[in-house]
Enzyme design. Structure first.
Site, PDB file in Angstrom:
ATOM      1  N   ASP A  40      -1.469  41.021 -42.702  1.00  0.00           N
ATOM      2  CA  ASP A  40      -2.612  41.125 -41.796  1.00  0.00           C
ATOM      3  C   ASP A  40      -2.207  41.634 -40.417  1.00  0.00           C
ATOM      4  OD1 ASP A  40      -1.257  38.969 -40.795  1.00  0.00           O
ATOM      5  OD2 ASP A  40      -2.968  37.590 -40.782  1.00  0.00           O
ATOM      6  N   GLY A  41      -0.919  41.981 -40.236  1.00  0.00           N
ATOM      7  CA  GLY A  41      -0.455  42.529 -38.971  1.00  0.00           C
ATOM      8  C   GLY A  41       0.181  41.520 -38.036  1.00  0.00           C
ATOM      9  N   GLU A  42       0.085  40.226 -38.347  1.00  0.00           N
ATOM     10  CA  GLU A  42       0.706  39.220 -37.492  1.00  0.00           C
ATOM     11  C   GLU A  42       2.224  39.353 -37.518  1.00  0.00           C
ATOM     12  OE1 GLU A  42      -0.602  35.308 -38.457  1.00  0.00           O
ATOM     13  OE2 GLU A  42      -2.691  35.698 -37.926  1.00  0.00           O
ATOM     14  N   GLN A 100      -0.820  50.172 -14.073  1.00  0.00           N
ATOM     15  CA  GLN A 100      -2.031  49.429 -13.708  1.00  0.00           C
ATOM     16  C   GLN A 100      -1.624  48.313 -12.742  1.00  0.00           C
ATOM     17  OE1 GLN A 100      -4.591  48.424 -17.106  1.00  0.00           O
ATOM     18  NE2 GLN A 100      -3.445  49.894 -18.348  1.00  0.00           N
ATOM     19  N   LYS A 195      -0.293  67.204  -4.971  1.00  0.00           N
ATOM     20  CA  LYS A 195      -1.221  67.327  -6.097  1.00  0.00           C
ATOM     21  C   LYS A 195      -2.329  66.301  -5.958  1.00  0.00           C
ATOM     22  CE  LYS A 195       0.688  63.926  -9.268  1.00  0.00           C
ATOM     23  NZ  LYS A 195       1.271  63.605 -10.558  1.00  0.00           N
ATOM     24  N   ARG A 197      -5.009  63.930  -8.609  1.00  0.00           N
ATOM     25  CA  ARG A 197      -5.219  63.497  -9.996  1.00  0.00           C
ATOM     26  C   ARG A 197      -6.679  63.101 -10.157  1.00  0.00           C
ATOM     27  NH1 ARG A 197      -1.646  62.152 -13.912  1.00  0.00           N
ATOM     28  NH2 ARG A 197       0.154  62.018 -12.529  1.00  0.00           N
ATOM     29  N   ASP A 225       4.926  61.170 -19.125  1.00  0.00           N
ATOM     30  CA  ASP A 225       4.058  60.706 -20.202  1.00  0.00           C
ATOM     31  C   ASP A 225       3.504  61.913 -20.964  1.00  0.00           C
ATOM     32  OD1 ASP A 225       2.389  59.355 -21.899  1.00  0.00           O
ATOM     33  OD2 ASP A 225       1.192  58.390 -20.345  1.00  0.00           O
ATOM     34  N   THR A 226       2.409  62.492 -20.516  1.00  0.00           N
ATOM     35  CA  THR A 226       1.870  63.672 -21.192  1.00  0.00           C
ATOM     36  C   THR A 226       2.461  64.966 -20.626  1.00  0.00           C
ATOM     37  OG1 THR A 226      -0.011  63.748 -19.671  1.00  0.00           O
ATOM     38  CG2 THR A 226      -0.297  62.494 -21.719  1.00  0.00           C
ATOM     39  N   GLY A 228       1.957  66.676 -17.986  1.00  0.00           N
ATOM     40  CA  GLY A 228       1.130  67.603 -17.238  1.00  0.00           C
ATOM     41  C   GLY A 228       1.670  67.865 -15.845  1.00  0.00           C
TER      42      GLY A 228
END
Length: 314
Positions: A40-42, A100, A195, A197, A225-226, A228
């Site tokens: 179940d992913g646990e 964050q 720049k 964002r 990360d990406t 850019g």
């Protein structure tokens, strides 16, 4: 072989190869442990040796799959705490959710603080992290945090390359301190890409502050990360007349379109560290991976022996 049997190093599944390298540097075998996942992913963990009275260091970067790796860390901390370890030291080479770190809009979460609370509540006595996205995250914890810098490792590599009169470039205003640190090691000037964002993972280059024409530039960031920011920045630098572009970072997430963007960008070499594992089939031909294991291993020994960690950077 490190003589003290009260020092133990364990690893989750996020970056086992780094944990093995750290244990080898310290001179002890990697602790016997196993992560299991139910249908179940646990997630559950099994610690296969006694840790009673030991200083335990648990290596687990919070990289993708982030949620699974966070749960592995918390569950292993709980298992080690219940096994009567003397201290539990969470070695988190890459601290996920670090971006964050503040409210930028109404009703935003501050997830970097939430993660600190969860890790502390689980039973960690100390955190060892590398190149936190924001230095104030150290203050989110109510336990000691040893913040290890990646810049000296990157600087050593570029010093050995012997690039003539480079310019270190910060890809944004927020990374100027990091760029200045690298420039001090390389004894060279800095430039800054201005720049904006407009939304997460989207960057637009506005201006370049500083002289880059006819120079070899080294762009440094903490996270790619990406890609850019790095891809656009390298093209803007080329448009402004620089000779060659090197790019470097501590944490190479390389999510989504990152490999395609970096492959099409005018970057001579991409220098990263192994805080996050890089699959061989996803490595770029111009990628150089530097190991952080010696630095983390030395920090572990000094923490265990109750010596100053800051002496590593004097």
């Amino acid at each position: 072989m490190y003589p003290d049997r009260k020092l133990k190093i364990f690893s989750g599944r996020a970056n086992t190869s780094l944990a093995i390298e750290i244990a080898q540097h310290v001179g002890i075998p990697l602790g016997k442990g196993e992560i299991q996942q139910f249908c179940d992913g646990e997630i559950t963990s099994y610690i296969g040796e006694s840790v009673r009275g030991a200083d335990v260091f648990l290596v687990q970067p919070l990289c993708p799959p982030t949620s699974d790796n966070v749960m592995e860390l918390l569950i292993m901390i709980d298992a080690i705490k219940r096994a009567s370890a003397k201290s539990i030291n969470a070695v988190i080479p890459y601290y996920g959710y670090a971006r964050q770190d503040r409210k930028t809009r109404a009703r935003d979460p501050i997830t970097a603080k939430l993660m600190a609370d969860i890790i502390t509540t689980a039973g960690a006595n100390r955190v060892i992290a590398m190149d936190l996205h924001a230095g104030q995250i150290q203050g989110f914890f109510n336990i000691p945090v040893d913040h290890l810098p990646g810049v000296p490792i990157i600087a050593k590599y570029f010093n050995e390359k012997g690039i003539d009169a480079p310019v270190v470039v910060s890809p944004d205003l927020g990374g100027v301190t990091r760029a200045r640190q690298l420039a001090d090691f390389l004894n060279c000037p800095i430039a800054i890409i201005d720049k904006r964002r407009p939304e997460p993972n989207v960057a637009e280059v506005m201006n370049i502050i500083g002289k880059v024409k006819d120079k070899t530039v080294i762009m440094i960031d903490d996270i790619i990360d990406t890609a850019g920011t790095i891809a656009q920045g390298s093209k803007a630098l080329k448009d402004h007349g620089c000779e060659e572009v090197y790019a470097c970072c501590t944490h190479a997430l390389l999510s989504g379109p990152a490999l395609e963007r970096l492959g099409n960008a005018p970057i001579k070499e991409l220098v990263v560290t192994n805080t996050i594992p890089q699959r061989e089939d996803k490595k770029l031909p111009n990628m150089k991976v530097l190991s952080v294991a010696p630095l983390i291993g030395d920090a572990i020994i000094r923490i265990h022996e109750e010596l100053s960690v800051s002496k590593l950077f004097d």
